[in-house]
Design a protein around this motif. Structure first.
Motif, PDB file in Angstrom:
ATOM      1  N   ILE A 115       0.536  -1.304   0.038  1.00  0.00           N
ATOM      2  CA  ILE A 115       0.017   0.039  -0.044  1.00  0.00           C
ATOM      3  C   ILE A 115       0.937   1.219  -0.185  1.00  0.00           C
ATOM      4  N   THR A 116       1.915   1.214   0.647  1.00  0.00           N
ATOM      5  CA  THR A 116       2.612   2.455   0.878  1.00  0.00           C
ATOM      6  C   THR A 116       3.776   2.457  -0.235  1.00  0.00           C
ATOM      7  N   GLN A 117       3.726   1.424  -1.054  1.00  0.00           N
ATOM      8  CA  GLN A 117       4.852   1.396  -2.086  1.00  0.00           C
ATOM      9  C   GLN A 117       6.322   1.533  -1.494  1.00  0.00           C
ATOM     10  N   THR A 118       6.489   0.627  -0.279  1.00  0.00           N
ATOM     11  CA  THR A 118       7.986   0.725   0.168  1.00  0.00           C
ATOM     12  C   THR A 118       8.368  -0.663  -0.090  1.00  0.00           C
ATOM     13  N   ILE A 119       7.495  -1.456  -0.611  1.00  0.00           N
ATOM     14  CA  ILE A 119       7.876  -2.887  -1.301  1.00  0.00           C
ATOM     15  C   ILE A 119       9.068  -2.611  -2.166  1.00  0.00           C
ATOM     16  N   PRO A 120      10.186  -3.357  -1.889  1.00  0.00           N
ATOM     17  CA  PRO A 120      11.212  -3.497  -3.292  1.00  0.00           C
ATOM     18  C   PRO A 120      10.655  -3.979  -4.317  1.00  0.00           C
ATOM     19  N   ALA A 121      10.962  -3.343  -5.372  1.00  0.00           N
ATOM     20  CA  ALA A 121      10.233  -3.672  -6.691  1.00  0.00           C
ATOM     21  C   ALA A 121      10.998  -5.232  -7.151  1.00  0.00           C
ATOM     22  N   ALA A 122      12.203  -5.292  -6.567  1.00  0.00           N
ATOM     23  CA  ALA A 122      12.891  -6.650  -7.001  1.00  0.00           C
ATOM     24  C   ALA A 122      12.015  -7.913  -6.164  1.00  0.00           C
ATOM     25  N   VAL A 123      11.084  -7.853  -5.267  1.00  0.00           N
ATOM     26  CA  VAL A 123      10.599  -8.859  -4.789  1.00  0.00           C
ATOM     27  C   VAL A 123       9.201  -9.315  -5.213  1.00  0.00           C
ATOM     28  N   ILE A 124       8.792  -8.329  -6.137  1.00  0.00           N
ATOM     29  CA  ILE A 124       7.421  -8.613  -6.856  1.00  0.00           C
ATOM     30  C   ILE A 124       7.570  -9.669  -7.809  1.00  0.00           C
ATOM     31  N   ASN A 125       6.898 -10.762  -7.660  1.00  0.00           N
ATOM     32  CA  ASN A 125       6.691 -12.029  -8.468  1.00  0.00           C
ATOM     33  C   ASN A 125       8.129 -12.558  -8.879  1.00  0.00           C
ATOM     34  N   ASN A 126       8.866 -12.608  -7.786  1.00  0.00           N
ATOM     35  CA  ASN A 126      10.296 -13.040  -8.103  1.00  0.00           C
ATOM     36  C   ASN A 126      10.828 -13.818  -7.028  1.00  0.00           C
ATOM     37  N   PRO A 127      10.802 -15.195  -7.367  1.00  0.00           N
ATOM     38  CA  PRO A 127      11.495 -16.323  -6.472  1.00  0.00           C
ATOM     39  C   PRO A 127      13.014 -16.464  -6.399  1.00  0.00           C
ATOM     40  N   GLU A 128      13.694 -15.265  -6.903  1.00  0.00           N
ATOM     41  CA  GLU A 128      15.094 -15.291  -6.862  1.00  0.00           C
ATOM     42  C   GLU A 128      15.897 -14.385  -5.744  1.00  0.00           C
ATOM     43  N   VAL A 129      14.833 -13.986  -5.000  1.00  0.00           N
ATOM     44  CA  VAL A 129      15.486 -13.138  -4.136  1.00  0.00           C
ATOM     45  C   VAL A 129      14.541 -13.387  -2.755  1.00  0.00           C
ATOM     46  N   ASP A 130      15.587 -13.467  -1.614  1.00  0.00           N
ATOM     47  CA  ASP A 130      14.796 -13.397  -0.236  1.00  0.00           C
ATOM     48  C   ASP A 130      14.536 -11.912   0.228  1.00  0.00           C
ATOM     49  N   TRP A 131      13.588 -11.724   0.932  1.00  0.00           N
ATOM     50  CA  TRP A 131      13.060 -10.443   1.498  1.00  0.00           C
ATOM     51  C   TRP A 131      12.640 -10.567   2.946  1.00  0.00           C
ATOM     52  N   ASN A 132      13.345  -9.764   3.714  1.00  0.00           N
ATOM     53  CA  ASN A 132      12.934  -9.575   5.068  1.00  0.00           C
ATOM     54  C   ASN A 132      12.003  -8.137   5.068  1.00  0.00           C
ATOM     55  N   PRO A 133      10.883  -8.246   5.346  1.00  0.00           N
ATOM     56  CA  PRO A 133       9.626  -7.200   5.111  1.00  0.00           C
ATOM     57  C   PRO A 133       9.915  -6.298   6.495  1.00  0.00           C
ATOM     58  N   TRP A 134      10.683  -6.810   7.377  1.00  0.00           N
ATOM     59  CA  TRP A 134      10.882  -5.981   8.648  1.00  0.00           C
ATOM     60  C   TRP A 134      11.893  -5.098   8.440  1.00  0.00           C
ATOM     61  N   THR A 135      12.975  -5.509   7.934  1.00  0.00           N
ATOM     62  CA  THR A 135      14.246  -4.755   7.616  1.00  0.00           C
ATOM     63  C   THR A 135      14.269  -4.000   6.439  1.00  0.00           C
ATOM     64  N   ASN A 136      13.369  -4.796   5.382  1.00  0.00           N
ATOM     65  CA  ASN A 136      13.174  -4.434   4.046  1.00  0.00           C
ATOM     66  C   ASN A 136      14.494  -4.754   3.122  1.00  0.00           C
ATOM     67  N   GLU A 137      15.216  -5.618   3.750  1.00  0.00           N
ATOM     68  CA  GLU A 137      16.517  -6.228   3.254  1.00  0.00           C
ATOM     69  C   GLU A 137      16.208  -7.120   1.944  1.00  0.00           C
ATOM     70  N   VAL A 138      17.021  -7.138   0.873  1.00  0.00           N
ATOM     71  CA  VAL A 138      16.786  -7.960  -0.136  1.00  0.00           C
ATOM     72  C   VAL A 138      18.038  -8.439  -0.546  1.00  0.00           C
ATOM     73  N   THR A 139      18.124  -9.926  -0.524  1.00  0.00           N
ATOM     74  CA  THR A 139      19.378 -10.624  -0.773  1.00  0.00           C
ATOM     75  C   THR A 139      19.248 -11.912  -1.941  1.00  0.00           C
ATOM     76  N   PRO A 140      20.147 -12.342  -2.578  1.00  0.00           N
ATOM     77  CA  PRO A 140      19.840 -13.426  -3.314  1.00  0.00           C
ATOM     78  C   PRO A 140      19.331 -14.427  -2.731  1.00  0.00           C
ATOM     79  N   ALA A 141      18.324 -15.362  -3.364  1.00  0.00           N
ATOM     80  CA  ALA A 141      17.707 -16.348  -2.530  1.00  0.00           C
ATOM     81  C   ALA A 141      18.678 -17.436  -2.111  1.00  0.00           C
TER      82      ALA A 141
END
Ligand SMILES: [Zn+2]
Length: 702
Positions: free
Chosen positions: A278-304
């Protein structure tokens, strides 16, 4: 497909006298600034008509001229052909007007009916279980033969014949004067309404394009849950779980109540995912992408770190936590801008908001708002919240909007029910044969049950099942039902009874209607309410005990909580559309901020006192907000209408005759329909009363 069909039907029974002369029918004042000679031409032709007909026709002449003038374009003809058209087509005596009305009603029924038959045949391979669907079958299924009918009728001037002779109306007029109109007058109003807009093809195309762009944005918005980490970095969700926003995310929250170990952590994580969408703070890279891990608490994105699907042919996206660039609101703004293009061509409902409330729903926005507020401010809310809290054994959290625990265990297991149903209905043919018998169990007389059954064709569905009505009386309704090779299962049966409810409604509301121009029900909430009546009694059809009181009680509480949730969602949708109309040049970022502010405001007003937390944005998560052009208020209104109809059925006893009485009222306003059906206009009282009684029963049973 029913866009055009919705208002149109057949005649022959219309023996009532035609309202004539200076009747009490309204007129909608308008002017067309694009055609410079229009003012002079209408003045001149008015004089001609007055000379030809009595002065008593003066008001009808004014109204007809103004209605034609506002839609006439230069390419429709010059002043001379305009005047000639008017003089030739104004029905200035009662006999001609009656003939005109009857002919239109009859021919439009046949136009709609045959269009419907063509569509049904064209969709046959896609809809029915008849072997492989080839690519061209999809093209046939996507073709709508009636798509250009309204355009054609303006081009060949049949639309102008209607506009010259029958009244366009506003919702205010239909509400204020409608109850005093005859059925004939109502049919005339519906006839004219068919041509209340003349939208250029390019504008329709823009709306369709914005709609399909939004659909495709929404339909690919998946979150790969195995790669969404909990606060502590743990993987909570199983491999391959891919959840589409918002439906699957919400349903996962509901399902997680059953997970005693990780349910709560999962629900909290999903809430955060929703908030970031809703707030669009979601990283674009995690949408429809099983190639990355995402911690929505820290908003950190790493290779899966672990893989749960096959790798894509090439890496999809850069691995960064750069936020989605307000695409959600870019998309919504596009739908708004496309919808706004229609405004100048829709004089009786000149905004999308007006078209939704005044035309589609025919309940004024202000009244809808009041009904929803009546639900969200009901003193029953904190009582039920307290009950949920007690059942959960913890304070409520915002995601408990989707609490799913008001369910009783049925007397029969699904397997038992499957066995009973498959034995009784090994084939679709067996179900078809039993339809008269089923209908008699609902209280229809043997003759009526047979008549209805004769009008229902049963087809093997490719999907779970649906009903397809006819649009002319010589055609039949179709019930599409799914029967496995091992026989019908309970789920299939339950759906078949629901769809058959639609078929019964469709039969009554077309074949038994005094005017086919009044075919149908006010809107889909009504046909759903009637179908659900039959569906809710499916166990009795099988000769089994109906659900006990406890089940009914919990069902009512569940219904109330769902209505409470969706009412807030609808209020947000409504306020966001108003904001867009008030800020026509807004940027996507401004729309994002406004949406977030509106969602918080509605939450703080109606939900924070119950949930004990402020500034929650969850009410803005529904995908319909982005791709459905102010559709969401239909849901809570549907709940309210459903309960009203159901409570009336309980009072009436036998369902059959009451069903028929309701379903033959036709396409008048929802309030007129509901007053005829239950004695009261559409409103929240029935739900609130039923909920109050359910709470009392529950407390008494303790
Ligand atoms: Zn339905």
């Amino acid at each position: 497909m029913r866009l055009f069909l919705i208002f149109l039907l057949f005649a022959s029974l219309c023996s009532a006298p035609i309202a004539f002369g200076d009747d009490n029918m309204p007129s909608v004042a308008t002017k067309n600034q694009n055609v410079p000679w229009m003012k002079d031409a209408t003045d001149k032709v008015k004089g001609e008509l007055l000379a030809k007909y009595s002065a008593g026709q003066s008001a009808r002449i004014d109204r007809g001229l103004s209605q034609v003038a506002q839609f006439w374009r230069n390419e429709d003809g010059d002043a001379a052909s305009f005047q000639e058209f008017i003089v030739e087509n104004f029905a200035g005596d009662p006999a001609t007007l009656a003939t005109l009305f009857n002919r239109f009603q009859h021919l439009l029924e046949h136009l709609n009916g045959h269009m419907q038959e063509i569509s049904r045949e064209f969709r046959q391979q896609a809809d029915l279980d008849l072997g492989p669907v080839l690519p061209f079958d999809e093209l046939f299924a996507g073709y709508d033969p009636s798509a250009h009918v309204v355009d054609d009728f303006f081009n060949n001037k049949l639309a102008f014949v209607v506009l010259l002779n029958f009244p366009l109306t506003t919702l205010q007029q239909r509400l204020a004067q409608g109850p005093t109109w005859t059925r004939q007058q109502w049919a005339e109003v519906r006839l004219a309404q068919t041509f209340s807009k003349r939208i250029p093809a390019s504008v329709n195309l823009d709306v369709a394009r914005a709609g399909s762009e939004a659909d495709s944005y929404i339909s690919q918005y998946n979150i790969w849950m195995f790669h969404v980490l909990a606060q502590n970095g743990q993987r909570l969700f199983p491999p391959k779980l891919r959840l589409l926003s918002h439906w699957n995310l919400r349903d996962e929250i509901k399902a997680d109540y059953a997970d005693a170990q990780n349910g709560l952590a999962k629900q909290r994580t999903i809430q955060l995912v929703m908030e970031r969408i809703i707030t669009q703070t979601i990283p674009a890279a995690v949408i429809n992408n099983p190639e990355v891990d995402w911690n929505p608490w820290t908003n950190e994105v790493t290779p899966a770190a672990q893989r749960d699907t096959d790798p894509p042919p090439s890496p999809q996206k850069q691995i960064t936590n750069a936020a989605e660039p307000s695409t959600r609101y870019v998309t919504l703004l596009k739908t708004y801008r496309a919808a706004r293009e229609v405004d100048p061509f829709s004089p009786t409902a000149p905004t999308l908001i007006a078209r939704r409330f005044d035309e589609d729903r025919e309940i004024p926005e202000q009244r809808v708002r009041q009904m929803l507020q009546q639900v969200v401010t009901s003193p029953l809310v904190p009582k039920i919240a307290k009950l949920i809290q007690a059942r959960l054994g913890r304070p409520l959290e915002p995601f408990d909007l989707w609490y799913d625990g008001f369910r009783a265990r049925g007397a029969y297991t699904e397997a038992q029910l499957d066995a009973i149903v498959s034995k009784r209905y090994p084939t679709a043919e067996a179900y078809k044969k039993d339809i008269p018998n089923i209908l008699m169990k609902f209280g229809f007389t043997p003759e009526k049950a047979q008549y209805l059954a004769d009008n229902i064709v049963v087809d093997p569905a490719r999907g779970s099942g649906h009903a397809m009505g006819a649009s002319m009386r010589s055609a039949k309704t179709h019930l599409r039902t799914r029967v496995e090779s091992t026989g019908m299962n309970y789920k299939g049966f339950n759906i078949a009874v629901h769809e058959m409810g639609h078929n019964v409604e469709q039969t009554f509301s077309l074949n038994e209607m005094d005017y086919t121009l009044l075919e149908g029900v006010p809107n889909t909430a009504f046909t759903e309410a009637l179908a659900m009546i039959l569906q809710g009694h499916d166990l009795e059809v099988l000769g089994l005990a109906k659900p006990d009181e406890q089940t009914e009680t919990l069902r009512t509480l569940n219904d109330f909580w769902n209505t409470y949730e969706i009412s807030g969602v609808a209020l947000v949708d409504m306020d966001v559309w108003h904001w867009m109309y008030d800020h026509p040049n807004a940027t996507p970022e401004q729309l994002r901020d406004a949406t977030v502010a509106i969602a918080k405001e509605i939450w703080n007003q109606y939900y924070a006192p119950v949930f004990g937390k402020t500034d929650v944005v969850l009410l803005a998560i529904y995908s319909h907000m982005i791709d459905s052009f102010l559709y969401l208020p239909d849901y809570p209104i549907g709940h309210l209408i459903g309960v009203q109809v159901e409570e009336q059925m309980k009072k009436a006893g036998a369902i059959g005759p009451e069903f028929e009485r309701m379903a033959t009222m036709g396409h008048v306003t929802p309030d007129m329909w509901m007053i005829h059906a239950t004695g009261k206009p559409v409103g929240a009282e029935a739900l609130l009363t039923a909920t109050e009684q359910a709470l009392t029963r529950l407390n008494a049973a303790k």
